[in-house]
Design an enzyme around this catalytic site. Structure first.
Site, mmCIF file in Angstrom:
data_model
loop_
_atom_site.group_PDB
_atom_site.id
_atom_site.type_symbol
_atom_site.label_atom_id
_atom_site.label_comp_id
_atom_site.label_asym_id
_atom_site.label_seq_id
_atom_site.Cartn_x
_atom_site.Cartn_y
_atom_site.Cartn_z
ATOM 1 N N LYS A 153 -0.075 7.769 -0.322
ATOM 2 C CA LYS A 153 0.610 8.937 0.261
ATOM 3 C C LYS A 153 -0.404 10.020 0.644
ATOM 4 C CE LYS A 153 3.133 9.580 -3.452
ATOM 5 N NZ LYS A 153 2.562 8.509 -4.309
ATOM 6 N N ARG A 194 10.985 13.850 -6.358
ATOM 7 C CA ARG A 194 10.629 12.674 -7.139
ATOM 8 C C ARG A 194 11.770 12.237 -8.040
ATOM 9 N NH1 ARG A 194 4.819 12.987 -7.325
ATOM 10 N NH2 ARG A 194 3.918 11.405 -8.652
ATOM 11 N N ARG A 231 -10.417 4.816 -7.431
ATOM 12 C CA ARG A 231 -10.171 6.075 -6.714
ATOM 13 C C ARG A 231 -11.130 7.168 -7.175
ATOM 14 N NH1 ARG A 231 -4.430 8.963 -6.131
ATOM 15 N NH2 ARG A 231 -4.351 8.830 -8.392
ATOM 16 N N ARG A 285 -9.674 11.089 -11.636
ATOM 17 C CA ARG A 285 -8.550 11.855 -12.182
ATOM 18 C C ARG A 285 -8.230 11.424 -13.610
ATOM 19 N NH1 ARG A 285 -3.775 12.136 -7.787
ATOM 20 N NH2 ARG A 285 -2.549 11.575 -9.603
ATOM 21 N N ARG A 342 3.018 5.629 -15.200
ATOM 22 C CA ARG A 342 3.445 6.306 -13.960
ATOM 23 C C ARG A 342 4.263 5.349 -13.094
ATOM 24 N NH1 ARG A 342 -2.153 8.251 -11.869
ATOM 25 N NH2 ARG A 342 -1.019 8.943 -10.021
HETATM 26 P P1 AP5 Z 1 -3.844 7.819 -2.624
HETATM 27 O O1 AP5 Z 1 -3.727 8.129 -1.172
HETATM 28 O O2 AP5 Z 1 -4.581 8.770 -3.479
HETATM 29 O O3 AP5 Z 1 -2.391 7.505 -3.230
HETATM 30 P P2 AP5 Z 1 -1.206 8.489 -3.585
HETATM 31 O O4 AP5 Z 1 0.050 7.757 -3.224
HETATM 32 O O5 AP5 Z 1 -1.399 9.828 -2.989
HETATM 33 O O6 AP5 Z 1 -1.399 8.511 -5.157
HETATM 34 P P3 AP5 Z 1 -1.217 9.648 -6.228
HETATM 35 O O7 AP5 Z 1 -1.759 9.080 -7.515
HETATM 36 O O8 AP5 Z 1 -1.799 10.938 -5.787
HETATM 37 O O9 AP5 Z 1 0.303 9.718 -6.317
HETATM 38 P P4 AP5 Z 1 1.128 10.169 -7.478
HETATM 39 O O10 AP5 Z 1 2.418 10.276 -6.800
HETATM 40 O O11 AP5 Z 1 1.158 9.374 -8.716
HETATM 41 O O12 AP5 Z 1 0.352 11.453 -8.002
HETATM 42 P P5 AP5 Z 1 0.623 12.994 -7.800
HETATM 43 O O13 AP5 Z 1 -0.664 13.653 -7.631
HETATM 44 O O14 AP5 Z 1 1.697 13.222 -6.790
HETATM 45 O O15 AP5 Z 1 -4.474 6.335 -2.754
HETATM 46 C C1 AP5 Z 1 -4.817 5.797 -4.013
HETATM 47 C C2 AP5 Z 1 -6.164 5.065 -3.916
HETATM 48 O O16 AP5 Z 1 -6.020 3.910 -3.095
HETATM 49 C C3 AP5 Z 1 -7.291 5.895 -3.269
HETATM 50 O O17 AP5 Z 1 -8.501 5.569 -3.880
HETATM 51 C C4 AP5 Z 1 -7.269 5.438 -1.790
HETATM 52 O O18 AP5 Z 1 -8.539 5.589 -1.169
HETATM 53 C C5 AP5 Z 1 -6.856 3.985 -1.931
HETATM 54 N N1 AP5 Z 1 -6.030 3.516 -0.814
HETATM 55 C C6 AP5 Z 1 -5.056 4.214 -0.141
HETATM 56 N N2 AP5 Z 1 -4.482 3.426 0.798
HETATM 57 C C7 AP5 Z 1 -5.091 2.192 0.695
HETATM 58 C C8 AP5 Z 1 -4.958 0.949 1.383
HETATM 59 N N3 AP5 Z 1 -4.041 0.814 2.364
HETATM 60 N N4 AP5 Z 1 -5.738 -0.079 1.008
HETATM 61 C C9 AP5 Z 1 -6.665 0.040 -0.001
HETATM 62 N N5 AP5 Z 1 -6.850 1.207 -0.670
HETATM 63 C C10 AP5 Z 1 -6.077 2.267 -0.337
HETATM 64 O O19 AP5 Z 1 1.253 13.372 -9.229
HETATM 65 C C11 AP5 Z 1 0.492 13.407 -10.403
HETATM 66 C C12 AP5 Z 1 1.356 13.877 -11.557
HETATM 67 O O20 AP5 Z 1 1.841 15.200 -11.296
HETATM 68 C C13 AP5 Z 1 2.626 13.052 -11.818
HETATM 69 O O21 AP5 Z 1 2.359 11.933 -12.633
HETATM 70 C C14 AP5 Z 1 3.515 14.091 -12.493
HETATM 71 O O22 AP5 Z 1 3.161 14.276 -13.838
HETATM 72 C C15 AP5 Z 1 3.178 15.369 -11.732
HETATM 73 N N6 AP5 Z 1 4.056 15.591 -10.573
HETATM 74 C C16 AP5 Z 1 3.666 15.649 -9.271
HETATM 75 N N7 AP5 Z 1 4.713 15.888 -8.488
HETATM 76 C C17 AP5 Z 1 5.790 15.981 -9.283
HETATM 77 C C18 AP5 Z 1 7.171 16.189 -9.049
HETATM 78 N N8 AP5 Z 1 7.659 16.361 -7.812
HETATM 79 N N9 AP5 Z 1 7.999 16.202 -10.111
HETATM 80 C C19 AP5 Z 1 7.540 16.043 -11.363
HETATM 81 N N10 AP5 Z 1 6.256 15.834 -11.661
HETATM 82 C C20 AP5 Z 1 5.378 15.795 -10.624
#
Ligand code: AP5
Length: 211
Positions: free
Chosen positions: A13, A88, A127, A160, A171
């Site tokens: 994402k 979410r 990552r 991270r 997760r």
């Molecule tokens: P990346 O693009 O970083 O993936 P992402 O989907 O953005 O992953 P996140 O871990 O950021 O998502 P998340 O939803 O768990 O975390 P968030 O920060 O929102 O890609 C991942 C890796 O793969 C990278 O190394 C990239 O280079 C590689 N890659 C990408 N595409 C690829 C491909 N096609 N092929 C190969 N490699 C690829 O949330 C973190 C925490 O915050 C949550 O756990 C929760 O505690 C809290 N939180 C955040 N939002 C909320 C909410 N709305 N409600 C409650 N808690 C929340």
């Protein structure tokens, strides 16, 4: 243009948001990045959020909705945005509808990036992130120009805290139980994308769908 990116943790994402930001000149709103900033600055919200985040659990809906209410009032949201990581839960999606109803807004596109769990675990181990900007790299699939340094600022990249395998598995469970039901919630409006393809292919397929 108001786009919601849905998908598992590590589904890509954040990576795809950066392309969409450039293409449509709208901001990415990543609740994860916003929360990490609060944690780093040790704000009241950051202190409350940290334990949930470190365990791979979701931060409470009411805290997230308050944070988003403030964020949507900022001027850069006037021409649209990319929602990355919010809503979410069904409660957050209903809260978003309520916030939008006050300003007569709606989501234009809901893009679901699909990747299976084992691929996610493998991806997360490689990552690296630039914490100040949220720019994301992968040591094999999307390496920085210089090892462990951000392409734009040359600052060091980090791993991270929540990218440990055990936390990633939790997760993923949280995603399946609490976030996946949103696909049904938005079923009239969903674009499904195969996120297991190469980064550039995923980008191309998303842009094609948005034409
Ligand atoms: P990346 O693009 O970083 O993936 P992402 O989907 O953005 O992953 P996140 O871990 O950021 O998502 P998340 O939803 O768990 O975390 P968030 O920060 O929102 O890609 C991942 C890796 O793969 C990278 O190394 C990239 O280079 C590689 N890659 C990408 N595409 C690829 C491909 N096609 N092929 C190969 N490699 C690829 O949330 C973190 C925490 O915050 C949550 O756990 C929760 O505690 C809290 N939180 C955040 N939002 C909320 C909410 N709305 N409600 C409650 N808690 C929340």
């Amino acid at each position: 243009m108001r786009i919601l990116l849905l998908g598992p943790p590590g589904g890509g994402k954040g990576t795809q948001s950066k392309f969409l930001m450039e293409k449509f000149n709208i901001p990415q709103i990543s609740t994860g990045d916003m929360l990490r900033e609060h944690v780093q600055n040790k704000t009241e919200l950051g202190i409350k959020a940290k334990e949930f985040m470190d365990n791979g659990e979701l931060v409470t809906d009411s805290l997230i909705l308050k944070m988003m209410d403030v964020r949507f009032k900022q001027h850069d949201c006037n021409n649209g945005f990319i929602l990355d990581g919010f809503p979410r839960t069904i409660v957050q999606a209903e809260g978003l509808e309520e916030l939008f109803s006050k300003t007569n807004q709606k989501l234009d596109h809901v893009i679901v990036i699909n990747v299976n769990d084992d691929d996610i675990v493998e991806r997360m181990s490689g990552r690296r992130v630039h914490p100040q900007s949220g720019r994301t790299y992968h040591i094999i699939y999307n390496p920085p120009k210089h090892e462990n340094l951000d392409d734009e600022t040359n600052e060091p990249l980090i791993i991270r805290d929540d990218d440990r395998e055990e936390t990633v598995r939790n997760r993923l469970t949280v995603y399946h139980n609490q976030t996946k039901p949103l696909i049904e919630f938005y079923s009239n409006n969903v674009i499904n994308i195969d996120g297991s393809k190469k980064i550039q292919t995923v980008k191309h397929n998303i842009l094609n769908e948005l034409k």
